[in-house]
Design an enzyme around this catalytic site. Structure first.
Site, PDB file in Angstrom:
ATOM      1  N   ARG A 104      48.256  46.777  -4.058  1.00  0.00           N
ATOM      2  CA  ARG A 104      47.662  47.111  -5.357  1.00  0.00           C
ATOM      3  C   ARG A 104      48.019  45.980  -6.299  1.00  0.00           C
ATOM      4  O   ARG A 104      48.769  45.074  -5.930  1.00  0.00           O
ATOM      5  CB  ARG A 104      48.176  48.458  -5.871  1.00  0.00           C
ATOM      6  CG  ARG A 104      49.663  48.481  -6.078  1.00  0.00           C
ATOM      7  CD  ARG A 104      50.158  49.821  -6.619  1.00  0.00           C
ATOM      8  NE  ARG A 104      51.609  49.766  -6.782  1.00  0.00           N
ATOM      9  CZ  ARG A 104      52.352  50.784  -7.181  1.00  0.00           C
ATOM     10  NH1 ARG A 104      51.798  51.937  -7.478  1.00  0.00           N
ATOM     11  NH2 ARG A 104      53.656  50.664  -7.309  1.00  0.00           N
ATOM     12  N   CYS A 108      43.241  39.611 -11.237  1.00  0.00           N
ATOM     13  CA  CYS A 108      43.569  38.564 -12.199  1.00  0.00           C
ATOM     14  C   CYS A 108      43.274  39.125 -13.584  1.00  0.00           C
ATOM     15  O   CYS A 108      42.157  39.550 -13.858  1.00  0.00           O
ATOM     16  CB  CYS A 108      42.718  37.327 -11.937  1.00  0.00           C
ATOM     17  SG  CYS A 108      42.771  36.193 -13.340  1.00  0.00           S
ATOM     18  N   ASN A 142      49.314  49.835 -14.909  1.00  0.00           N
ATOM     19  CA  ASN A 142      50.592  50.355 -14.420  1.00  0.00           C
ATOM     20  C   ASN A 142      51.573  49.214 -14.267  1.00  0.00           C
ATOM     21  O   ASN A 142      51.258  48.201 -13.626  1.00  0.00           O
ATOM     22  CB  ASN A 142      50.409  51.028 -13.045  1.00  0.00           C
ATOM     23  CG  ASN A 142      51.737  51.415 -12.413  1.00  0.00           C
ATOM     24  OD1 ASN A 142      52.463  52.251 -12.943  1.00  0.00           O
ATOM     25  ND2 ASN A 142      52.083  50.775 -11.315  1.00  0.00           N
ATOM     26  N   GLU A 143      52.728  49.363 -14.861  1.00  0.00           N
ATOM     27  CA  GLU A 143      53.829  48.402 -14.712  1.00  0.00           C
ATOM     28  C   GLU A 143      53.342  46.953 -14.717  1.00  0.00           C
ATOM     29  O   GLU A 143      53.583  46.188 -13.776  1.00  0.00           O
ATOM     30  CB  GLU A 143      54.630  48.727 -13.449  1.00  0.00           C
ATOM     31  CG  GLU A 143      55.305  50.089 -13.553  1.00  0.00           C
ATOM     32  CD  GLU A 143      56.335  50.382 -12.471  1.00  0.00           C
ATOM     33  OE1 GLU A 143      56.328  49.718 -11.429  1.00  0.00           O
ATOM     34  OE2 GLU A 143      57.160  51.290 -12.685  1.00  0.00           O
ATOM     35  N   CYS A 149      49.377  34.547 -12.329  1.00  0.00           N
ATOM     36  CA  CYS A 149      48.228  34.173 -11.494  1.00  0.00           C
ATOM     37  C   CYS A 149      47.957  32.671 -11.656  1.00  0.00           C
ATOM     38  O   CYS A 149      48.130  32.107 -12.734  1.00  0.00           O
ATOM     39  CB  CYS A 149      47.016  34.986 -11.934  1.00  0.00           C
ATOM     40  SG  CYS A 149      45.492  34.513 -11.112  1.00  0.00           S
ATOM     41  N   CYS A 151      44.963  31.108 -10.750  1.00  0.00           N
ATOM     42  CA  CYS A 151      43.534  30.820 -10.574  1.00  0.00           C
ATOM     43  C   CYS A 151      43.087  29.834 -11.655  1.00  0.00           C
ATOM     44  O   CYS A 151      43.806  29.579 -12.617  1.00  0.00           O
ATOM     45  CB  CYS A 151      42.730  32.121 -10.644  1.00  0.00           C
ATOM     46  SG  CYS A 151      42.436  32.695 -12.321  1.00  0.00           S
ATOM     47  N   CYS A 154      43.370  31.211 -15.260  1.00  0.00           N
ATOM     48  CA  CYS A 154      44.723  31.341 -15.796  1.00  0.00           C
ATOM     49  C   CYS A 154      45.315  29.963 -16.072  1.00  0.00           C
ATOM     50  O   CYS A 154      45.999  29.762 -17.077  1.00  0.00           O
ATOM     51  CB  CYS A 154      45.587  32.166 -14.839  1.00  0.00           C
ATOM     52  SG  CYS A 154      45.036  33.889 -14.788  1.00  0.00           S
ATOM     53  N   GLU A 301      57.561  57.633 -16.033  1.00  0.00           N
ATOM     54  CA  GLU A 301      57.933  57.975 -14.656  1.00  0.00           C
ATOM     55  C   GLU A 301      59.437  58.175 -14.642  1.00  0.00           C
ATOM     56  O   GLU A 301      60.178  57.303 -15.103  1.00  0.00           O
ATOM     57  CB  GLU A 301      57.556  56.855 -13.673  1.00  0.00           C
ATOM     58  CG  GLU A 301      56.059  56.630 -13.596  1.00  0.00           C
ATOM     59  CD  GLU A 301      55.649  55.557 -12.589  1.00  0.00           C
ATOM     60  OE1 GLU A 301      56.472  55.180 -11.726  1.00  0.00           O
ATOM     61  OE2 GLU A 301      54.510  55.093 -12.675  1.00  0.00           O
ATOM     62  N   TRP A 310      59.137  50.016  -0.029  1.00  0.00           N
ATOM     63  CA  TRP A 310      59.477  48.596   0.090  1.00  0.00           C
ATOM     64  C   TRP A 310      60.883  48.407   0.660  1.00  0.00           C
ATOM     65  O   TRP A 310      61.299  47.308   0.937  1.00  0.00           O
ATOM     66  CB  TRP A 310      59.374  47.906  -1.278  1.00  0.00           C
ATOM     67  CG  TRP A 310      60.199  48.618  -2.308  1.00  0.00           C
ATOM     68  CD1 TRP A 310      61.492  48.369  -2.605  1.00  0.00           C
ATOM     69  CD2 TRP A 310      59.808  49.721  -3.113  1.00  0.00           C
ATOM     70  NE1 TRP A 310      61.924  49.253  -3.554  1.00  0.00           N
ATOM     71  CE2 TRP A 310      60.922  50.088  -3.889  1.00  0.00           C
ATOM     72  CE3 TRP A 310      58.609  50.443  -3.256  1.00  0.00           C
ATOM     73  CZ2 TRP A 310      60.880  51.147  -4.800  1.00  0.00           C
ATOM     74  CZ3 TRP A 310      58.578  51.490  -4.166  1.00  0.00           C
ATOM     75  CH2 TRP A 310      59.704  51.830  -4.915  1.00  0.00           C
TER      76      TRP A 310
HETATM   77  C1  GAL Z   1      56.899  52.844  -9.792  1.00  0.00           C
HETATM   78  C2  GAL Z   1      55.370  52.724  -9.842  1.00  0.00           C
HETATM   79  C3  GAL Z   1      54.749  53.928  -9.193  1.00  0.00           C
HETATM   80  C4  GAL Z   1      55.369  54.135  -7.851  1.00  0.00           C
HETATM   81  C5  GAL Z   1      56.849  54.341  -8.020  1.00  0.00           C
HETATM   82  C6  GAL Z   1      57.542  54.652  -6.712  1.00  0.00           C
HETATM   83  O1  GAL Z   1      57.525  51.665 -10.122  1.00  0.00           O
HETATM   84  O2  GAL Z   1      54.902  52.649 -11.156  1.00  0.00           O
HETATM   85  O3  GAL Z   1      53.356  53.745  -9.100  1.00  0.00           O
HETATM   86  O4  GAL Z   1      55.113  53.020  -7.068  1.00  0.00           O
HETATM   87  O5  GAL Z   1      57.404  53.183  -8.563  1.00  0.00           O
HETATM   88  O6  GAL Z   1      58.889  54.914  -6.917  1.00  0.00           O
HETATM   89 ZN    ZN Z   2      43.957  34.349 -12.757  1.00  0.00          ZN
END
Ligand code: GAL
Ligand code: ZN
Length: 655
Positions: A104, A108, A142-143, A149, A151, A154, A301, A310
Site C-alpha cells: 500500500r 506519488c 493514512n500515516e 518519491c 519521480c 517530485c 489508532e 512486518w
Molecule cells: C498502523 C497503520 C494501520 C495498520 C496498523 C497495524 O501503523 O496505520 O493501517 O497497519 O499500523 O498495527
Molecule cells: Zn513522485
C-alpha cells in the site's frame, strides 16, 4: 466529552456482520467509528464508475445507532487499475525504479494524474457525507510520511523549492559547500533527489540532505492541503486531520498540523518481551503530539492486541495494558481514543495485527478490558477543554531530528533521547512538561529545556536570552550551537551562539559513544555519563559538575550561569537519570515551581482541568501491582492501572 471509538473496515465483512458489530459497539459504550480507510477500490471499482451504496448503508446504520463517524480519504491505497493505466502515479524509489503494487502507499503525492483521481474521489466523498450530522471529522490518507518519491515530478518540485530558496545557483553552492568533492552545480537543473541506495546518509552532503528533508516535509504538507481544501469546500466546520506516526521518514509534524484543525496520532506503545516491565517513552510521545497544535488531540489508532505483519507476532498485551495505555493518552490530552481495530482481519497482510475481537469474533479478555475502559470514560464525563497546564516547556524540532538522523554524533546519541531524558526527569517529580516547537512563544513558562539545538537559529537564541534575562531558567545540552541554518559547521568556538547565555566555552569534546565517564558535583554527588563529553571552560559560569575520569578529570562537564535576572545551565554530556533529576529539582526550586517529590519509577501523574473541574490521573506504568504513598493515603495499583479522581466529585458534566 472525551470519547472512545474503534476503527472498522465494513468492506471486509458481509452485511450480516454489520448489524451485529454495530449493536455490540453501541452496547459496549463506543461513541465513534472510523471508516473508509483503504476502501478506494470498493468505492470506484473501475475508472469513473462509483459505488457508494454500501457506504451509504454503513453510514446510515452507524448513525442510526447513535454512533459518530470519522471518515477517511482512501488515497493511501489507490485501485490497481489506476496504477496499471497511469504508471506515472507510482512512486519512484531511491534505486530509481518505480514501485510496484502489492502493499500500500505506492502513490506519488505530487503526480498531477494521481491528484486528479484523488481529488475526484475525495470531492465525491466530501459532497456526499460532508454535512451529515453524525460526521465528526476527517482523516486524510493514512500515516503520511515525508515525500521521498524520486519521480520526475517530485525531482522538479525539489529543484523549484531550491530555486525559490537560493535564487541563484552560486548561493546554493556556497551554502552547501559544493567546493568539497567537486560538487558545484552550474544550474538548478543539474540537481537531483538523493538517488542511489548504496549511499548512506553519512556520505551525502548534510546541507543537501537537510534541504531535501525540508522539501520532503513541505511536499507532503502540500498534498494534505490539497485534500483539506476539497474537504472544507463540501464539509464546512468539520475538523480535518491526519494520523501521525513515527518512521524513518517522519515529516515535520509542526508544519503538517499547522494546516489542520486538530492533531492526531496512532498510539502503539511497544509490547514487552518477557522480563521487561514498563514503557517510559510513551508519555513523552503523547506530550509531543499535544504540542503540535498546543492543544488536546485525537488518537486515531490505539493498540488493541499483538502486532504481526512486518515482524514476528509480538507478545499479547498484558492484563491492564489495553485500558492503561488508552487512559494514559487521555491523561496527556487525548479527547478521542479510537482502537485499532474492532475485528482482527481474517485475510490480507495484517491478519495477525490483532484487534479487539479475535478472528472468531467472540469477545475475550482484551475485549472485556476495552469494555471496562469504555464504561470508565463514559462515567467520567471529561470535558474536551480540560487541559494540562505546564510551567515547564521542552523545545522540540524536526529540523534537529532530521539533522541528527543525517549525521550520527556518537553511538547511542539520538536527538529524541536527549529530549526524553530531560522530560522524564521532570515527569518523575509529577511535573507536567509541554513539548513545543522551538519557535513557539514562551510566555507562561518558568523553565525551558533545550535539548541539542544543533542547527542554530539565531532567533531562538535571542528569544532564550530575553527569557532568561527577565528571570527564566534555561537548560541547554551538548551539541547545541554547532551548525549554521544550512547545516554546515559554524566556524566559531562552541557552543557558538549559546556561549554568552551559558557563560561557557567548549575546549574539546570526546564522543565516547557506548563508553562511560564519571562525574561529581562540588557538593560531592556522583553521576555516570555516556555518549558525549564536552570539556568545558567556564567564562562567567560556575561549575555544576566536573569529570572524575579520563584525561579531562577535574574539568567542567556542566555549568550554571547567572544571566540578567535568570539562570542558564549548559550540560555538556549525557547523564544518568539521577543527574537529570537533580537538575530538575534545582531548576524547579529556582523557578518556584512546587512538586510532590520523586515518584517511584513508572508512576506518572498528570492533571487535566478547566474552569469547572479538575481530573488527576495516576498511572502505574508497570507490569507489577504496586503501592503508592499519595498524601496521607497508600494507594494500591494493579498492573498498568490508572486511577482518576475528579474534583468536584460529581457525575454530571462540568459547567
Ligand atoms: C498502523 C497503520 C494501520 C495498520 C496498523 C497495524 O501503523 O496505520 O493501517 O497497519 O499500523 O498495527
Ligand atoms: Zn513522485
Amino acid at each position: 466529552m472525551v470519547a472512545v471509538g474503534v476503527d472498522y473496515y465494513p468492506e471486509h465483512w458481509g452485511k450480516e456482520q454489520w448489524d451485529q458489530d454495530i449493536a455490540l459497539m453501541a452496547r459496549t459504550g463506543v461513541k465513534a467509528v472510523r471508516i473508509a480507510e483503504f476502501a478506494w477500490s470498493r468505492l470506484e471499482p473501475r475508472e469513473g464508475e462509483f459505488d457508494f451504496a454500501w457506504l451509504d448503508d454503513v453510514v446510515d446504520r452507524l448513525s442510526g445507532n447513535g454512533l459518530k463517524i470519522i471518515l477517511c480519504t482512501p488515497t493511501n491505497s489507490a485501485p490497481v487499475w489506476l496504477y496499471r493505466r497511469y504508471g506515472e502515479t507510482l512512486q519512484v524509489e531511491r534505486t530509481g525504479r518505480r514501485a510496484d503494487t502489492g502493499i500500500r502507499g505506492h502513490r506519488c503525492l505530487s503526480s498531477p494524474v494521481f491528484r486528479r483521481f484523488a481529488g475526484r474521489i475525495v470531492g465525491l466523498l466530501a459532497e456526499r457525507y460532508g454535512r451529515r450530522p453524525a460526521l465528526i471529522g476527517w482523516q486524510i490518507d493514512n500515516e503520511l510520511e515525508a515525500n521521498h518519491c524520486n519521480c520526475p515530478h517530485c525531482a522538479a518540485g525539489f529543484r523549484a523549492f531550491l530555486r525559490e530558496k537560493y535564487g541563484e545557483i552560486g548561493a546554493l553552492n556556497r551554502a552547501w559547500g559544493n567546493d568539497v568533492w567537486s560538487g558545484d552545480f552550474a544550474d538548478f537543473e543539474e540537481i537531483n533527489t538523493p538517488l542511489g541506495d548504496k549511499y548512506d546518509y553519512g556520505w551525502l552532503n548534510p546541507s543537501y540532505m537537510l534541504d531535501y528533508e525540508r522539501f520532503a516535509s513541505r511536499s507532503t504538507a502540500g498534498f494534505i492541503r490539497f485534500q483539506r481544501d476539497i474537504i472544507r469546500k463540501y464539509s464546512p466546520g468539520k475538523p480535518v486531520t491526519t494520523n501521525a506516526c513515527f518512521s524513518a521518514r517522519t515529516p515535520d509534524y509542526y508544519r503538517i498540523f499547522g494546516d489542520l484543525d486538530v492533531a492526531a496520532y496512532d498510539n502503539y506503545p511497544s509490547l514487552y518481551k518477557q522480563g521487561e516491565r514498563s514503557n517510559p517513552q510513551q508519555a513523552f510521545v503523547l506530550d509531543l503530539v499535544r504540542g503540535y497544535k498546543r492543544s488536546n488531540f485525537w488518537i486515531l489508532e490505539q493498540m488493541s492486541g499483538s502486532f504481526g505483519c512486518w515482524a514476528p507476532i509480538s507478545p499479547a498485551p498484558r492484563p491492564g495494558m489495553i485500558a492503561g495505555y488508552a487512559m494514559q493518552a487521555v491523561a496527556r490530552g487525548a479527547n478521542l481514543v479510537m482502537h485499532f481495530r474492532w475485528r482482527t482481519a481474517a485475510r490480507g497482510a495484517e491478519m495477525f495485527c490483532h484487534g479487539l475481537l479475535d478472528h472468531s469474533g467472540v469477545p475475550g479478555r482484551r475485549f472485556r478490558e476495552f469494555a471496562e475502559f469504555c464504561a470508565q470514560i463514559n462515567a467520567l464525563n471529561i470535558p474536551e477543554d480540560a487541559a494540562l497546564k505546564s510551567k515547564v516547556a521542552l523545545l522540540y524540532s524536526y529540523e534537529q531530528e532530521h539533522a541528527f538522523k543525517i549525521q550520527k554524533m556518537s553511538e547511542g546519541f539520538t536527538y529524541r533521547r536527549q529530549a526524553e531524558l530531560l522530560h522524564r526527569a521532570y515527569m518523575s517529580l509529577g511535573v507536567n512538561v509541554d513539548v513545543i516547537e522551538e519557535t513557539a512563544g514562551l510566555s507562561g513558562y518558568a523553565v525551558v529545556l533545550v535539548p541539542a539545538h544543533f542547527v542554530a537559529d539565531d532567533a531562538v537564541v535571542r528569544k532564550l536570552e530575553r527569557f532568561v534575562r527577565s528571570g527564566g531558567t534555561v537548560v541547554v545540552t551538548a551539541r547545541s550551537g554547532v551548525k549554521d541554518p544550512y547545516n554546515a559547521c559554524l566556524t566559531r568556538e562552541l557552543p557558538g551562539p549559546f556561549a554568552k547565555l551559558c557563560g561557557v566555552l567548549v575546549d574539546e569534546y570526546d564522543p565516547i559513544g557506548a563508553g562511560s565517564a564519571a562525574l561529581s558535583t562540588p557538593e560531592g554527588k556522583k553521576y555516570a555519563a555516556t555518549c558525549w563529553c564536552d570539556i568545558l571552560t567556564p567564562q562567567t559560569a560556575e561549575v555544576w559538575a566536573a569529570y572524575d575520569s579520563e584525561f579531562y578529570k577535574g574539568r567542567a562537564a556542566a555549568v550554571r550561569n547567572r544571566f540578567g535576572k535568570g539562570r542558564a545551565y549548559y550540560l555538556g554530556t549525557v547523564g544518568d537519570d539521577a543527574l537529570y533529576r537533580d537538575l530538575a529539582v534545582e531548576t524547579l526550586a529556582a523557578a518556584g515551581i512546587p512538586h510532590g517529590g520523586v515518584l517511584p519509577p513508572g508512576f506518572e501523574i498528570s492533571v487535566r482541568e478547566n474552569e469547572g473541574c479538575e481530573f488527576t490521573f495516576i498511572f502505574n506504568n508497570d507490569g507489577e501491582a504496586r503501592d503508592l504513598r499519595y498524601g496521607k493515603e497508600t494507594l494500591r495499583f494493579k498492573p498498568f492501572e490508572v486511577k482518576v479522581t475528579r474534583r468536584p466529585p460529581t457525575r454530571s458534566p462540568c459547567p
